[in-house]
Design a protein around this motif. Structure first.
Motif, PDB file in Angstrom:
ATOM      1  N   PHE A 130       0.049   5.486   5.150  1.00 51.79           N
ATOM      2  CA  PHE A 130       0.307   4.071   5.426  1.00 51.79           C
ATOM      3  C   PHE A 130       0.225   3.783   6.926  1.00 51.79           C
ATOM      4  O   PHE A 130      -0.309   2.752   7.337  1.00 51.79           O
ATOM      5  CB  PHE A 130       1.677   3.663   4.872  1.00 51.79           C
ATOM      6  N   ALA A 131       0.737   4.678   7.749  1.00 52.88           N
ATOM      7  CA  ALA A 131       0.645   4.507   9.204  1.00 52.88           C
ATOM      8  C   ALA A 131      -0.819   4.494   9.647  1.00 52.88           C
ATOM      9  O   ALA A 131      -1.219   3.681  10.487  1.00 52.88           O
ATOM     10  CB  ALA A 131       1.408   5.607   9.924  1.00 52.88           C
ATOM     11  N   PHE A 132      -1.622   5.388   9.067  1.00 47.61           N
ATOM     12  CA  PHE A 132      -3.055   5.405   9.364  1.00 47.61           C
ATOM     13  C   PHE A 132      -3.703   4.087   8.939  1.00 47.61           C
ATOM     14  O   PHE A 132      -4.522   3.522   9.675  1.00 47.61           O
ATOM     15  CB  PHE A 132      -3.728   6.584   8.643  1.00 47.61           C
ATOM     16  N   THR A 133      -3.340   3.588   7.753  1.00 48.02           N
ATOM     17  CA  THR A 133      -3.890   2.327   7.254  1.00 48.02           C
ATOM     18  C   THR A 133      -3.536   1.181   8.186  1.00 48.02           C
ATOM     19  O   THR A 133      -4.385   0.330   8.479  1.00 48.02           O
ATOM     20  CB  THR A 133      -3.358   2.038   5.837  1.00 48.02           C
ATOM     21  N   CYS A 134      -2.297   1.154   8.660  1.00 46.92           N
ATOM     22  CA  CYS A 134      -1.879   0.075   9.572  1.00 46.92           C
ATOM     23  C   CYS A 134      -2.589   0.176  10.919  1.00 46.92           C
ATOM     24  O   CYS A 134      -2.950  -0.833  11.516  1.00 46.92           O
ATOM     25  CB  CYS A 134      -0.367   0.111   9.767  1.00 46.92           C
ATOM     26  N   ALA A 135      -2.796   1.391  11.393  1.00 51.34           N
ATOM     27  CA  ALA A 135      -3.387   1.578  12.715  1.00 51.34           C
ATOM     28  C   ALA A 135      -4.886   1.303  12.738  1.00 51.34           C
ATOM     29  O   ALA A 135      -5.396   0.713  13.697  1.00 51.34           O
ATOM     30  CB  ALA A 135      -3.118   3.003  13.207  1.00 51.34           C
ATOM     31  N   TYR A 175       4.243  -7.900  -1.750  1.00 46.52           N
ATOM     32  CA  TYR A 175       5.398  -7.662  -2.610  1.00 46.52           C
ATOM     33  C   TYR A 175       6.067  -8.973  -3.021  1.00 46.52           C
ATOM     34  O   TYR A 175       6.565  -9.098  -4.135  1.00 46.52           O
ATOM     35  CB  TYR A 175       6.422  -6.748  -1.937  1.00 46.52           C
ATOM     36  N   ARG A 176       6.072  -9.960  -2.104  1.00 46.31           N
ATOM     37  CA  ARG A 176       6.676 -11.256  -2.407  1.00 46.31           C
ATOM     38  C   ARG A 176       5.886 -11.977  -3.494  1.00 46.31           C
ATOM     39  O   ARG A 176       6.448 -12.668  -4.336  1.00 46.31           O
ATOM     40  CB  ARG A 176       6.733 -12.103  -1.132  1.00 46.31           C
ATOM     41  N   MET A 213       0.815  -1.175   0.000  1.00 51.29           N
ATOM     42  CA  MET A 213       0.000   0.000   0.000  1.00 51.29           C
ATOM     43  C   MET A 213       0.875   1.261   0.000  1.00 51.29           C
ATOM     44  O   MET A 213       0.482   2.245  -0.600  1.00 51.29           O
ATOM     45  CB  MET A 213      -0.930   0.008   1.210  1.00 51.29           C
ATOM     46  N   TYR A 214       2.003   1.182   0.699  1.00 45.68           N
ATOM     47  CA  TYR A 214       2.872   2.353   0.762  1.00 45.68           C
ATOM     48  C   TYR A 214       3.306   2.764  -0.642  1.00 45.68           C
ATOM     49  O   TYR A 214       3.239   3.945  -1.006  1.00 45.68           O
ATOM     50  CB  TYR A 214       4.093   2.059   1.635  1.00 45.68           C
ATOM     51  N   LEU A 215       3.733   1.784  -1.420  1.00 42.44           N
ATOM     52  CA  LEU A 215       4.172   2.071  -2.781  1.00 42.44           C
ATOM     53  C   LEU A 215       3.013   2.627  -3.614  1.00 42.44           C
ATOM     54  O   LEU A 215       3.191   3.575  -4.382  1.00 42.44           O
ATOM     55  CB  LEU A 215       4.741   0.808  -3.426  1.00 42.44           C
ATOM     56  N   LEU A 216       1.838   2.069  -3.436  1.00 41.38           N
ATOM     57  CA  LEU A 216       0.658   2.557  -4.148  1.00 41.38           C
ATOM     58  C   LEU A 216       0.341   4.002  -3.758  1.00 41.38           C
ATOM     59  O   LEU A 216       0.055   4.840  -4.625  1.00 41.38           O
ATOM     60  CB  LEU A 216      -0.546   1.659  -3.858  1.00 41.38           C
ATOM     61  N   TYR A 217       0.404   4.308  -2.477  1.00 43.53           N
ATOM     62  CA  TYR A 217       0.158   5.683  -2.027  1.00 43.53           C
ATOM     63  C   TYR A 217       1.171   6.647  -2.636  1.00 43.53           C
ATOM     64  O   TYR A 217       0.818   7.747  -3.055  1.00 43.53           O
ATOM     65  CB  TYR A 217       0.216   5.776  -0.501  1.00 43.53           C
ATOM     66  N   PHE A 218       2.424   6.230  -2.662  1.00 41.42           N
ATOM     67  CA  PHE A 218       3.461   7.087  -3.219  1.00 41.42           C
ATOM     68  C   PHE A 218       3.255   7.312  -4.717  1.00 41.42           C
ATOM     69  O   PHE A 218       3.367   8.443  -5.213  1.00 41.42           O
ATOM     70  CB  PHE A 218       4.849   6.498  -2.950  1.00 41.42           C
TER      71      PHE A 218
END
Length: 154
Positions: free
Chosen positions: A32-37, A50-51, A1-6
């Motif tokens: 991403f931090a908000f998504t994880c939390a 990613y794998r 998700m981080y890569l997608l957000y970027f």
């Protein structure tokens, strides 16, 4: 998700400069931090995605090839007057373990011309096929095997 957000940040920003990249990295990290939390996502899930990404890309490529082959087969069936089509309902069980994998297989069957997934309950699929020839080997298709392999990597 981080890569997608970027990537979305770069697309929406409209230009790639040092300032936009650095600011985009920070904004993507915050989202991403908000998504994880709050949305039950984790870095472990992110690394798992990613794998499996190369396998997913390969699966999409194979699915598109299967759709093209099925298109050609259905066109041949429709245009050839020597054979009469024999529609059939086929029921089979899948070895897929996750609901996501089962849904992906059901969608792949429905996307392939000449076949429609009528129902999916637990591991049992009921598929309507335009002809008996299209019904052969559905549970051991290349898409089903690739999805099983992707589930093993998870």
């Amino acid at each position: 998700m981080y890569l997608l957000y970027f990537i979305l940040w770069i697309i929406y920003f409209g230009s790639v400069t040092t300032e936009s990249v650095l600011f985009g990295l920070g904004i993507a990290a915050a989202i991403f931090a908000f998504t994880c939390a709050f949305l039950d996502h984790s870095i472990k899930k992110e690394l798992s995605i990613y794998r499996r990404l190369p396998g997913m890309i390969h699966y999409v490529y194979v699915l598109v090839c299967e759709i093209v082959k099925a298109n050609l087969a259905v066109i041949h069936m429709i245009l050839s007057e020597e054979e009469e089509l024999q529609p059939v309902l086929v029921s089979f069980h899948s070895k897929l373990q996750t609901p996501t994998g089962r849904a992906f297989l059901a969608n792949a069957i429905t996307l392939t011309p000449g076949t429609i997934t009528v129902s999916l309950e637990n591991e049992e699929y009921v598929v309507h096929c335009l002809d008996e020839d299209l019904a052969e080997g559905m549970d051991t298709s290349v898409c089903a095997k690739m999805l099983e392999h992707l589930e093993e990597k998870a």
